[in-house]
Design a protein around this motif. Structure first.
Motif, PDB file in Angstrom:
ATOM      1  N   VAL A 118     -11.082 -16.671   5.135  1.00 27.93           N
ATOM      2  CA  VAL A 118     -10.271 -15.475   5.357  1.00 27.93           C
ATOM      3  C   VAL A 118     -11.135 -14.313   4.889  1.00 27.93           C
ATOM      4  CG1 VAL A 118      -8.238 -14.198   4.580  1.00 27.93           C
ATOM      5  CG2 VAL A 118      -8.070 -16.649   5.084  1.00 27.93           C
ATOM      6  N   TYR A 119     -11.334 -13.339   5.750  1.00 32.35           N
ATOM      7  CA  TYR A 119     -12.261 -12.248   5.453  1.00 32.35           C
ATOM      8  C   TYR A 119     -11.515 -10.977   5.065  1.00 32.35           C
ATOM      9  CZ  TYR A 119     -15.735 -15.229   7.676  1.00 32.35           C
ATOM     10  OH  TYR A 119     -16.549 -16.276   7.989  1.00 32.35           O
ATOM     11  N   PHE A 120     -11.993 -10.358   3.982  1.00 32.69           N
ATOM     12  CA  PHE A 120     -11.511  -9.036   3.595  1.00 32.69           C
ATOM     13  C   PHE A 120     -12.389  -7.996   4.273  1.00 32.69           C
ATOM     14  CE2 PHE A 120     -12.529  -5.271   1.288  1.00 32.69           C
ATOM     15  CZ  PHE A 120     -11.278  -4.710   1.094  1.00 32.69           C
ATOM     16  N   GLY A 121     -11.798  -6.970   4.851  1.00 34.07           N
ATOM     17  CA  GLY A 121     -12.604  -5.917   5.458  1.00 34.07           C
ATOM     18  C   GLY A 121     -11.902  -4.568   5.398  1.00 34.07           C
ATOM     19  N   ALA A 122     -12.675  -3.494   5.546  1.00 38.95           N
ATOM     20  CA  ALA A 122     -12.098  -2.143   5.521  1.00 38.95           C
ATOM     21  C   ALA A 122     -12.837  -1.248   6.511  1.00 38.95           C
ATOM     22  CB  ALA A 122     -12.170  -1.560   4.121  1.00 38.95           C
ATOM     23  N   VAL A 123     -12.082  -0.304   7.070  1.00 36.29           N
ATOM     24  CA  VAL A 123     -12.607   0.607   8.085  1.00 36.29           C
ATOM     25  C   VAL A 123     -12.023   1.990   7.827  1.00 36.29           C
ATOM     26  CG1 VAL A 123     -12.571   1.146  10.557  1.00 36.29           C
ATOM     27  CG2 VAL A 123     -12.662  -1.229   9.834  1.00 36.29           C
TER      28      VAL A 123
ATOM     29  N   ASP B 197      -4.906 -10.492  10.209  1.00 39.43           N
ATOM     30  CA  ASP B 197      -3.618 -11.151   9.988  1.00 39.43           C
ATOM     31  C   ASP B 197      -2.722 -10.305   9.100  1.00 39.43           C
ATOM     32  OD1 ASP B 197      -3.593 -13.860  11.297  1.00 39.43           O
ATOM     33  OD2 ASP B 197      -5.572 -13.799  10.406  1.00 39.43           O
ATOM     34  N   LEU B 198      -3.327  -9.687   8.100  1.00 38.80           N
ATOM     35  CA  LEU B 198      -2.615  -8.693   7.296  1.00 38.80           C
ATOM     36  C   LEU B 198      -3.355  -7.379   7.474  1.00 38.80           C
ATOM     37  CD1 LEU B 198      -0.607  -7.661   5.208  1.00 38.80           C
ATOM     38  CD2 LEU B 198      -2.123  -8.522   3.418  1.00 38.80           C
ATOM     39  N   LEU B 199      -2.666  -6.374   7.982  1.00 38.59           N
ATOM     40  CA  LEU B 199      -3.308  -5.075   8.220  1.00 38.59           C
ATOM     41  C   LEU B 199      -2.572  -3.987   7.462  1.00 38.59           C
ATOM     42  CD1 LEU B 199      -5.414  -3.371   9.812  1.00 38.59           C
ATOM     43  CD2 LEU B 199      -3.677  -3.114  11.596  1.00 38.59           C
ATOM     44  N   LEU B 200      -3.279  -3.290   6.584  1.00 41.65           N
ATOM     45  CA  LEU B 200      -2.759  -2.078   5.952  1.00 41.65           C
ATOM     46  C   LEU B 200      -3.423  -0.914   6.668  1.00 41.65           C
ATOM     47  CD1 LEU B 200      -3.340  -2.856   2.148  1.00 41.65           C
ATOM     48  CD2 LEU B 200      -1.458  -3.652   3.596  1.00 41.65           C
ATOM     49  N   ALA B 201      -2.629   0.014   7.171  1.00 41.11           N
ATOM     50  CA  ALA B 201      -3.192   1.182   7.848  1.00 41.11           C
ATOM     51  C   ALA B 201      -2.655   2.425   7.178  1.00 41.11           C
ATOM     52  CB  ALA B 201      -2.789   1.171   9.323  1.00 41.11           C
ATOM     53  N   SER B 202      -3.493   3.433   7.038  1.00 42.89           N
ATOM     54  CA  SER B 202      -2.978   4.678   6.459  1.00 42.89           C
ATOM     55  C   SER B 202      -3.492   5.876   7.233  1.00 42.89           C
ATOM     56  CB  SER B 202      -3.354   4.798   4.975  1.00 42.89           C
ATOM     57  OG  SER B 202      -4.683   5.226   4.854  1.00 42.89           O
ATOM     58  N   GLY B 203      -2.662   6.899   7.270  1.00 45.56           N
ATOM     59  CA  GLY B 203      -3.054   8.189   7.800  1.00 45.56           C
ATOM     60  C   GLY B 203      -2.928   9.177   6.657  1.00 45.56           C
ATOM     61  N   SER B 204      -3.955   9.992   6.457  1.00 42.35           N
ATOM     62  CA  SER B 204      -3.953  10.824   5.259  1.00 42.35           C
ATOM     63  C   SER B 204      -4.640  12.165   5.508  1.00 42.35           C
ATOM     64  CB  SER B 204      -4.679  10.073   4.140  1.00 42.35           C
ATOM     65  OG  SER B 204      -4.774  10.872   3.002  1.00 42.35           O
TER      66      SER B 204
ATOM     67  N   GLY C 254      -0.839  10.269   1.625  1.00 45.80           N
ATOM     68  CA  GLY C 254      -1.000   9.307   2.720  1.00 45.80           C
ATOM     69  C   GLY C 254       0.310   8.653   3.133  1.00 45.80           C
ATOM     70  N   GLU C 255       0.317   8.173   4.358  1.00 49.66           N
ATOM     71  CA  GLU C 255       1.426   7.371   4.844  1.00 49.66           C
ATOM     72  C   GLU C 255       0.835   6.006   5.184  1.00 49.66           C
ATOM     73  OE1 GLU C 255       4.972   7.994   8.012  1.00 49.66           O
ATOM     74  OE2 GLU C 255       3.465   9.582   7.899  1.00 49.66           O
ATOM     75  N   VAL C 256       1.562   4.927   4.888  1.00 56.59           N
ATOM     76  CA  VAL C 256       0.993   3.591   5.080  1.00 56.59           C
ATOM     77  C   VAL C 256       1.900   2.759   5.983  1.00 56.59           C
ATOM     78  CG1 VAL C 256       0.224   1.466   3.924  1.00 56.59           C
ATOM     79  CG2 VAL C 256      -0.074   3.671   2.770  1.00 56.59           C
ATOM     80  N   TRP C 257       1.273   2.010   6.911  1.00 58.70           N
ATOM     81  CA  TRP C 257       1.999   1.070   7.774  1.00 58.70           C
ATOM     82  C   TRP C 257       1.360  -0.299   7.582  1.00 58.70           C
ATOM     83  CZ3 TRP C 257      -0.529   5.475   9.515  1.00 58.70           C
ATOM     84  CH2 TRP C 257       0.289   6.590   9.683  1.00 58.70           C
ATOM     85  N   ILE C 258       2.206  -1.321   7.551  1.00 60.21           N
ATOM     86  CA  ILE C 258       1.687  -2.666   7.297  1.00 60.21           C
ATOM     87  C   ILE C 258       2.081  -3.590   8.447  1.00 60.21           C
ATOM     88  CG2 ILE C 258       1.761  -4.637   5.708  1.00 60.21           C
ATOM     89  CD1 ILE C 258       2.152  -2.713   3.425  1.00 60.21           C
ATOM     90  N   GLY C 259       1.082  -4.292   8.975  1.00 59.02           N
ATOM     91  CA  GLY C 259       1.318  -5.281  10.024  1.00 59.02           C
ATOM     92  C   GLY C 259       1.076  -6.672   9.466  1.00 59.02           C
TER      93      GLY C 259
ATOM     94  N   ILE D 230      -7.997   8.133   9.144  1.00 54.80           N
ATOM     95  CA  ILE D 230      -7.271   6.887   9.358  1.00 54.80           C
ATOM     96  C   ILE D 230      -8.059   5.793   8.639  1.00 54.80           C
ATOM     97  CG2 ILE D 230      -6.632   5.137  11.082  1.00 54.80           C
ATOM     98  CD1 ILE D 230      -4.906   7.574  11.409  1.00 54.80           C
ATOM     99  N   SER D 231      -7.355   4.976   7.840  1.00 52.40           N
ATOM    100  CA  SER D 231      -8.031   3.874   7.130  1.00 52.40           C
ATOM    101  C   SER D 231      -7.345   2.560   7.451  1.00 52.40           C
ATOM    102  CB  SER D 231      -7.950   4.065   5.616  1.00 52.40           C
ATOM    103  OG  SER D 231      -8.648   5.201   5.242  1.00 52.40           O
ATOM    104  N   PHE D 232      -8.142   1.513   7.509  1.00 50.75           N
ATOM    105  CA  PHE D 232      -7.605   0.164   7.659  1.00 50.75           C
ATOM    106  C   PHE D 232      -8.183  -0.722   6.562  1.00 50.75           C
ATOM    107  CE2 PHE D 232      -7.902   1.492  12.241  1.00 50.75           C
ATOM    108  CZ  PHE D 232      -6.543   1.516  12.494  1.00 50.75           C
ATOM    109  N   THR D 233      -7.348  -1.562   6.003  1.00 47.22           N
ATOM    110  CA  THR D 233      -7.822  -2.597   5.084  1.00 47.22           C
ATOM    111  C   THR D 233      -7.126  -3.883   5.505  1.00 47.22           C
ATOM    112  OG1 THR D 233      -8.231  -1.057   3.284  1.00 47.22           O
ATOM    113  CG2 THR D 233      -7.847  -3.335   2.664  1.00 47.22           C
ATOM    114  N   SER D 234      -7.878  -4.973   5.572  1.00 48.32           N
ATOM    115  CA  SER D 234      -7.291  -6.152   6.220  1.00 48.32           C
ATOM    116  C   SER D 234      -7.768  -7.479   5.651  1.00 48.32           C
ATOM    117  CB  SER D 234      -7.630  -6.111   7.716  1.00 48.32           C
ATOM    118  OG  SER D 234      -9.028  -6.061   7.874  1.00 48.32           O
TER     119      SER D 234
END
Ligand SMILES: [Zn+2]
Length: 307
Positions: free
Chosen positions: A141-146, A214-221, A257-262, A5-9
């Motif tokens: 505004v902070y860029f981050g990834a997990v 505030d902007l979340l990209l999430a992926s499952g891969s 991967g599949e991606v969901w965006i919040g 699972i990945s997050f980029t935000s």
């Protein structure tokens, strides 16, 4: 099978100093890269770990400084990794160190913003003992990834060395699961919720700030990749580069991967929110999940079905 699972935000951090750097004298400086502030990966992991303590009392009775290494019953050692060389001579089933299934980037400011200095005073009964200190502050505004390695949760790695052989084949790697798939699912979801609710950054007593993205990209891969961390590029006037996002998301989905965006539509973060939502209509395997909390909920249901 979802392995990662990945997050980029992008996250708006209000005025404050949420991760102080080296202090000189009475000044609490900002951690900066160039003229932009950052919040270190260590600080982010600390906030995530604290959020896990707030969520559950079960399996969190451990301290990274004196790690128990019992990943079967200790969520802290399992999810955050540890190093404790005192364990080297103990039970052979307990490794002296463990890599964390949770990887985080530093959170780096994406805009050039001004800094200010807050005067902090501590009054004493004897007025001559009054203390003064300064805390540098900024807003950004902070860029981050997990990234979370789902398969590594509750899995003990055993390294075997065969001394009779001369070459690198002497080494082989074994992964042994010490918890059930249900427990792995629960721990993975608790970790996602802890990331979602990480608020215990520095300076919150005076400069409380929301740190949910505030902007979340999430992926499952089913592929281990950090490609999603390259998706977000913002210009100095606040426009997110849609083509860079488009091709990056295509890379992620091309690799299974599949991606969901919040989206929060926070106007302080970027200006072209609608273009992101339009893009999700165009791309296969990329969905607009709705709000950011909706996006975390979608990730948790994916984990439910993944293992
Ligand atoms: Zn432990």
């Amino acid at each position: 099978m979802v392995k990662q699972i990945s997050f980029t935000s992008l996250t708006h951090g209000r005025l404050g100093n949420h991760n102080a750097g080296d202090s000189s004298g009475n000044t609490s400086t900002l951690k900066t890269y160039g003229n932009r502030p950052y919040i270190s990966g260590q600080s982010f992991r600390h906030a995530t770990r604290t959020a896990l303590y707030h969520q559950t009392e079960d399996g969190v009775d451990c301290n990274p400084k004196h790690a128990c290494g019992d990943i079967e019953s200790c969520k802290i050692c399992d999810l955050f990794g540890y190093m404790n060389m005192d364990l080297a001579d103990a039970d052979e089933d307990i490794n002296p160190k463990r890599y964390s299934p949770l990887k985080v980037s530093a959170n780096l400011g994406v805009y050039d913003t001004p800094q200010t200095s807050d005067l902090i005073t501590q009054y004493d009964v004897d007025e001559s003992e009054n203390k003064m200190a300064h805390r540098q502050m900024t807003e950004n505004v902070y860029f981050g990834a997990v990234s979370i390695d789902l398969q590594a949760i509750g899995t003990r790695e055993k390294e075997n060395v065969d001394n009779d052989k001369e070459y690198y084949e002497q080494y082989h790697r074994e992964l042994n699961s010490v918890i059930s798939d249900e427990q792995r699912t629960e721990r993975a979801k608790e970790l996602v919720r802890s990331i979602q609710h990480a608020i215990k950054f520095a300076g919150q007593a005076r400069h409380m700030a929301d740190f949910m993205p505030d902007l979340l990209l999430a992926s499952g891969s089913d592929t281990y990749t950090h490609r999603l961390t390259n998706a977000l590029h913002v210009s100095s006037d606040g426009e997110l580069n849609i083509n860079a996002l488009r091709y990056n998301l295509q890379d992620v989905t091309n690799m299974g991967g599949e991606v969901w965006i919040g989206t929060s539509y926070n106007p302080e973060v970027i200006t072209n929110w609608d273009e992101i939502v339009d893009l999700t209509d165009e791309l296969d395997n990329v969905q607009h999940a709705g709000s950011v909390s909706d996006c975390y909920d979608t990730v948790c249901s994916t984990i439910n079905n993944a293992m």
